[in-house]
Motif scaffolding. Structure first.
Motif, PDB file in Angstrom:
ATOM      1  N   ALA A   1      25.855  69.123 124.800  1.00 37.23           N
ATOM      2  CA  ALA A   1      24.944  69.955 125.582  1.00 37.23           C
ATOM      3  C   ALA A   1      24.236  69.119 126.641  1.00 37.23           C
ATOM      4  CB  ALA A   1      23.910  70.625 124.673  1.00 37.23           C
ATOM      5  N   VAL A   2      23.898  69.775 127.745  1.00 37.33           N
ATOM      6  CA  VAL A   2      23.163  69.119 128.830  1.00 37.33           C
ATOM      7  C   VAL A   2      21.723  68.847 128.409  1.00 37.33           C
ATOM      8  CG1 VAL A   2      22.253  69.438 131.168  1.00 37.33           C
ATOM      9  CG2 VAL A   2      24.603  70.147 130.621  1.00 37.33           C
ATOM     10  N   PHE A   3      21.051  69.886 127.898  1.00 35.75           N
ATOM     11  CA  PHE A   3      19.620  69.798 127.591  1.00 35.75           C
ATOM     12  C   PHE A   3      19.297  70.781 126.482  1.00 35.75           C
ATOM     13  CE2 PHE A   3      15.434  71.786 128.111  1.00 35.75           C
ATOM     14  CZ  PHE A   3      14.603  70.669 128.027  1.00 35.75           C
TER      15      PHE A   3
ATOM     16  N   VAL B   1      26.465  64.480 136.607  1.00 33.60           N
ATOM     17  CA  VAL B   1      27.736  65.095 136.236  1.00 33.60           C
ATOM     18  C   VAL B   1      27.784  65.235 134.723  1.00 33.60           C
ATOM     19  CG1 VAL B   1      30.243  64.839 136.220  1.00 33.60           C
ATOM     20  CG2 VAL B   1      28.936  64.172 138.255  1.00 33.60           C
ATOM     21  N   PHE B   2      28.100  66.453 134.269  1.00 31.70           N
ATOM     22  CA  PHE B   2      28.265  66.740 132.843  1.00 31.70           C
ATOM     23  C   PHE B   2      29.686  67.263 132.664  1.00 31.70           C
ATOM     24  CE2 PHE B   2      23.850  67.242 134.019  1.00 31.70           C
ATOM     25  CZ  PHE B   2      23.182  66.517 133.044  1.00 31.70           C
ATOM     26  N   ASP B   3      30.551  66.388 132.221  1.00 34.51           N
ATOM     27  CA  ASP B   3      31.979  66.701 132.144  1.00 34.51           C
ATOM     28  C   ASP B   3      32.370  66.974 130.697  1.00 34.51           C
ATOM     29  OD1 ASP B   3      34.675  66.939 132.522  1.00 34.51           O
ATOM     30  OD2 ASP B   3      35.033  64.800 132.890  1.00 34.51           O
ATOM     31  N   GLY B   4      32.691  68.237 130.384  1.00 37.01           N
ATOM     32  CA  GLY B   4      33.176  68.568 129.047  1.00 37.01           C
ATOM     33  C   GLY B   4      32.102  68.970 128.062  1.00 37.01           C
ATOM     34  N   VAL B   5      31.180  69.863 128.470  1.00 35.48           N
ATOM     35  CA  VAL B   5      30.158  70.326 127.531  1.00 35.48           C
ATOM     36  C   VAL B   5      30.691  71.510 126.736  1.00 35.48           C
ATOM     37  CG1 VAL B   5      28.316  69.529 129.046  1.00 35.48           C
ATOM     38  CG2 VAL B   5      29.054  71.910 129.164  1.00 35.48           C
ATOM     39  N   CYS B   6      30.141  71.719 125.551  1.00 29.44           N
ATOM     40  CA  CYS B   6      30.630  72.819 124.705  1.00 29.44           C
ATOM     41  C   CYS B   6      29.501  73.687 124.164  1.00 29.44           C
ATOM     42  CB  CYS B   6      31.473  72.275 123.555  1.00 29.44           C
ATOM     43  SG  CYS B   6      30.564  71.257 122.373  1.00 29.44           S
ATOM     44  N   MET B   7      28.251  73.377 124.533  1.00 27.66           N
ATOM     45  CA  MET B   7      27.111  74.170 124.093  1.00 27.66           C
ATOM     46  C   MET B   7      26.239  74.511 125.301  1.00 27.66           C
ATOM     47  SD  MET B   7      27.338  74.649 120.833  1.00 27.66           S
ATOM     48  CE  MET B   7      25.680  75.182 120.434  1.00 27.66           C
TER      49      MET B   7
ATOM     50  N   SER C   1      31.024  71.028 133.762  1.00 33.89           N
ATOM     51  CA  SER C   1      32.324  71.590 133.404  1.00 33.89           C
ATOM     52  C   SER C   1      32.372  71.836 131.902  1.00 33.89           C
ATOM     53  CB  SER C   1      33.460  70.654 133.816  1.00 33.89           C
ATOM     54  OG  SER C   1      33.430  69.457 133.081  1.00 33.89           O
ATOM     55  N   ALA C   2      32.986  72.953 131.523  1.00 33.87           N
ATOM     56  CA  ALA C   2      33.105  73.301 130.110  1.00 33.87           C
ATOM     57  C   ALA C   2      34.253  72.527 129.474  1.00 33.87           C
ATOM     58  CB  ALA C   2      33.331  74.798 129.951  1.00 33.87           C
ATOM     59  N   ARG C   3      34.069  72.147 128.247  1.00 28.83           N
ATOM     60  CA  ARG C   3      35.116  71.499 127.468  1.00 28.83           C
ATOM     61  C   ARG C   3      36.229  72.504 127.172  1.00 28.83           C
ATOM     62  NH1 ARG C   3      32.830  68.557 122.290  1.00 28.83           N
ATOM     63  NH2 ARG C   3      31.436  67.828 123.969  1.00 28.83           N
ATOM     64  N   ASP C   4      37.446  72.040 127.026  1.00 23.26           N
ATOM     65  CA  ASP C   4      38.550  72.933 126.661  1.00 23.26           C
ATOM     66  C   ASP C   4      38.195  73.687 125.390  1.00 23.26           C
ATOM     67  OD1 ASP C   4      39.966  72.013 128.817  1.00 23.26           O
ATOM     68  OD2 ASP C   4      41.303  70.702 127.662  1.00 23.26           O
ATOM     69  N   GLY C   5      38.345  75.019 125.448  1.00 22.31           N
ATOM     70  CA  GLY C   5      38.044  75.851 124.287  1.00 22.31           C
ATOM     71  C   GLY C   5      36.611  76.339 124.236  1.00 22.31           C
TER      72      GLY C   5
ATOM     73  N   LYS D   1      31.393  80.149 126.267  1.00 18.04           N
ATOM     74  CA  LYS D   1      29.970  79.934 126.052  1.00 18.04           C
ATOM     75  C   LYS D   1      29.176  80.241 127.321  1.00 18.04           C
ATOM     76  CE  LYS D   1      30.639  77.942 121.973  1.00 18.04           C
ATOM     77  NZ  LYS D   1      30.153  78.520 120.694  1.00 18.04           N
ATOM     78  N   ALA D   2      27.889  80.510 127.150  1.00 21.83           N
ATOM     79  CA  ALA D   2      27.000  80.629 128.292  1.00 21.83           C
ATOM     80  C   ALA D   2      26.701  79.243 128.847  1.00 21.83           C
ATOM     81  CB  ALA D   2      25.713  81.326 127.885  1.00 21.83           C
ATOM     82  N   VAL D   3      26.394  79.167 130.117  1.00 17.20           N
ATOM     83  CA  VAL D   3      25.957  77.907 130.705  1.00 17.20           C
ATOM     84  C   VAL D   3      24.563  77.558 130.183  1.00 17.20           C
ATOM     85  CG1 VAL D   3      25.360  76.716 132.848  1.00 17.20           C
ATOM     86  CG2 VAL D   3      27.344  78.234 132.770  1.00 17.20           C
TER      87      VAL D   3
END
Length: 436
Positions: free
Chosen positions: A322-324, A347-353, A375-379, A383-385
């Motif tokens: 997660a970013v924050f 840059v946040f590359d591959g977040v999932c939450m 950018s969202a992680r694969d899968g 999710k919401a941003v």
């Protein structure tokens, strides 16, 4: 003046050198200050106390290895040079960290504060390391310690001023690598922390600079709250919990990186038998980094100034979940809420939450992102941003968002949402948040 621990009887032969090294420090202190030298070799110690105007200098190839017996860290109770009062002795009964919602303090003489190197009410102190110098916590096991297995910290300081820490590497700290409370004017440069638990913790500290450091920790890389005027820059913040679990006022984090999975896992996942055996982390442990920035603020300190004016800029985070997150109401996020935070050119590359903005009613947060990429992680594209409750402002300015099926901000209560010069994003009011 230079004082070599060898001249006071310390030997790199596996024998316990606590009293001999302490004698070198005490002699230096009583002479008005100077430098205590640790030469090349591996010296076994329990808890030693650093005193005012003393620099502890680890030469190339020097190691201070912490004893694996937790009973070897209580020499401070018999300190005749700077003795503790009877009132302070009563504080030694605390063996574990009090619960954050209990509104109690962890005082400097409690056994929870035991450390390989500790300092209390000291001024003008330094721990300097040359190339290949180490402080090795050896994952000391203490069944009476925090979570019934954590041993002493590597470095613990209370009520100190003018602290310099540089050059050394801490490995396998049995609890936090650095636990510094109620201190000011702290300069940390080019240190490395590998494994163990938290890398660098400050609470109720002012004027802190951490630069050119490498943290690859089993717990949070940088942590603490009730801090004022803090700079963290040009550092690696790899963590198996959060890169930054932090609260404070006037905080700048810049030119830092964090990447998951981490090299060292979270030791809390080990079995009781493996903890007792002081084993390295293995496949049973968590290696993901949960947050780039987790807001932190509980009741172990009376907050001196409204937390805010936090800027994270020019940072790169890869595969961080997660970013924050400000999960207000959680045991570690239950005191004064954060007023504002900004991420700029990150840059946040591959977040999932989702970004989690959960504020108490009456203490809204202003959250801003400018010139950032997410950018969202694969899968994780469904999710919401971001998800938000009781916020003041959510501002996205020139934010590039990719990998989401339908990029959206979900919110339960009204607040200002301003999206400009950014990727398309849906703002949707919902009855319940998924991560509340």
């Amino acid at each position: 003046m230079l004082y070599n621990i060898i001249d006071f009887g310390a030997k790199a032969d596996g024998s316990l050198c606590t009293k001999k090294i302490q004698k070198a420090i005490d002699t230096c202190f009583l002479a008005g200050g100077g430098e205590v030298v640790v030469p090349s070799g591996r010296f076994l110690v329990g808890g030693i106390r650093l005193r005012s105007n003393v620099t502890l200098h680890l030469l190339e190839g020097a190691t201070l290895a912490g004893s694996t017996n937790p009973e070897d860290y209580f020499a401070y109770l018999d300190d005749e040079i700077e003795p503790i009062s009877m009132e302070e002795r009563e504080e030694t009964v605390s063996t574990v960290m009090p619960q954050a919602h209990g509104k109690r303090s962890v005082m400097p003489y409690s056994s929870w504060n035991n450390a390989i190197i500790r300092a209390i009410r000291a001024k003008n102190i330094a721990i300097i390391g040359e190339k290949d110098s180490f402080i090795d916590g050896q994952n000391c096991y203490d069944e009476t310690g925090e979570e019934n297995y954590r041993g002493p910290h590597a470095i613990n300081m209370w009520y100190c001023e003018n602290i310099t820490l540089s050059g050394y590497t801490i490995i396998d700290s049995a609890n936090w690598a650095h636990a510094i409370q109620n201190s000011r004017n702290i300069h940390v440069k080019a240190i490395t922390v590998l494994g163990g638990h938290d890398g660098f913790d400050v609470r109720t500290c002012d004027d802190v600079v951490v630069e050119d450091c490498v943290f690859r920790t089993g717990d949070d890389a940088i942590a603490g709250f009730d801090n004022i005027n803090v700079v963290v820059k040009n550092s690696v913040l790899n963590s198996s919990c959060s890169a930054l679990r932090f609260g404070g006022t006037d905080v700048l984090v810049e030119n830092c990186t964090a990447e998951a999975p981490n090299t060292y896992g979270f030791r809390g996942n080990l079995s009781p038998e493996k903890k007792k055996a002081r084993t390295k982390t293995d496949e049973t442990c968590r290696y993901n980094c949960r947050n780039a920035f987790l807001y932190y603020c509980d009741y172990r300190a009376q907050i001196r100034k409204t937390p805010g004016n936090i800027l994270v800029r020019n940072c790169r985070f890869k595969n961080v979940d997660a970013v924050f997150s400000q999960p207000y109401g959680h045991i570690w996020t239950c005191n004064i809420a954060l007023d504002n935070i900004m991420f700029e050119n990150c840059v946040f590359d591959g977040v999932c939450m989702p970004i989690n903005i959960s504020c108490p009613e009456g203490e809204p947060l202003t959250f801003k992102m400018k010139d950032c990429k997410i950018s969202a992680r694969d899968g994780a594209g469904d999710k919401a941003v971001a998800e938000a409750m009781h916020f003041r402002d959510i501002i996205f300015e020139n934010v590039d968002i990719s990998g989401y099926d339908n990029a959206k901000i979900a919110y339960t209560t009204e607040g200002n949402i301003d999206i400009k010069d950014s990727s398309p994003i849906i703002c949707e009011k919902v009855s319940q948040l998924s991560i509340g």
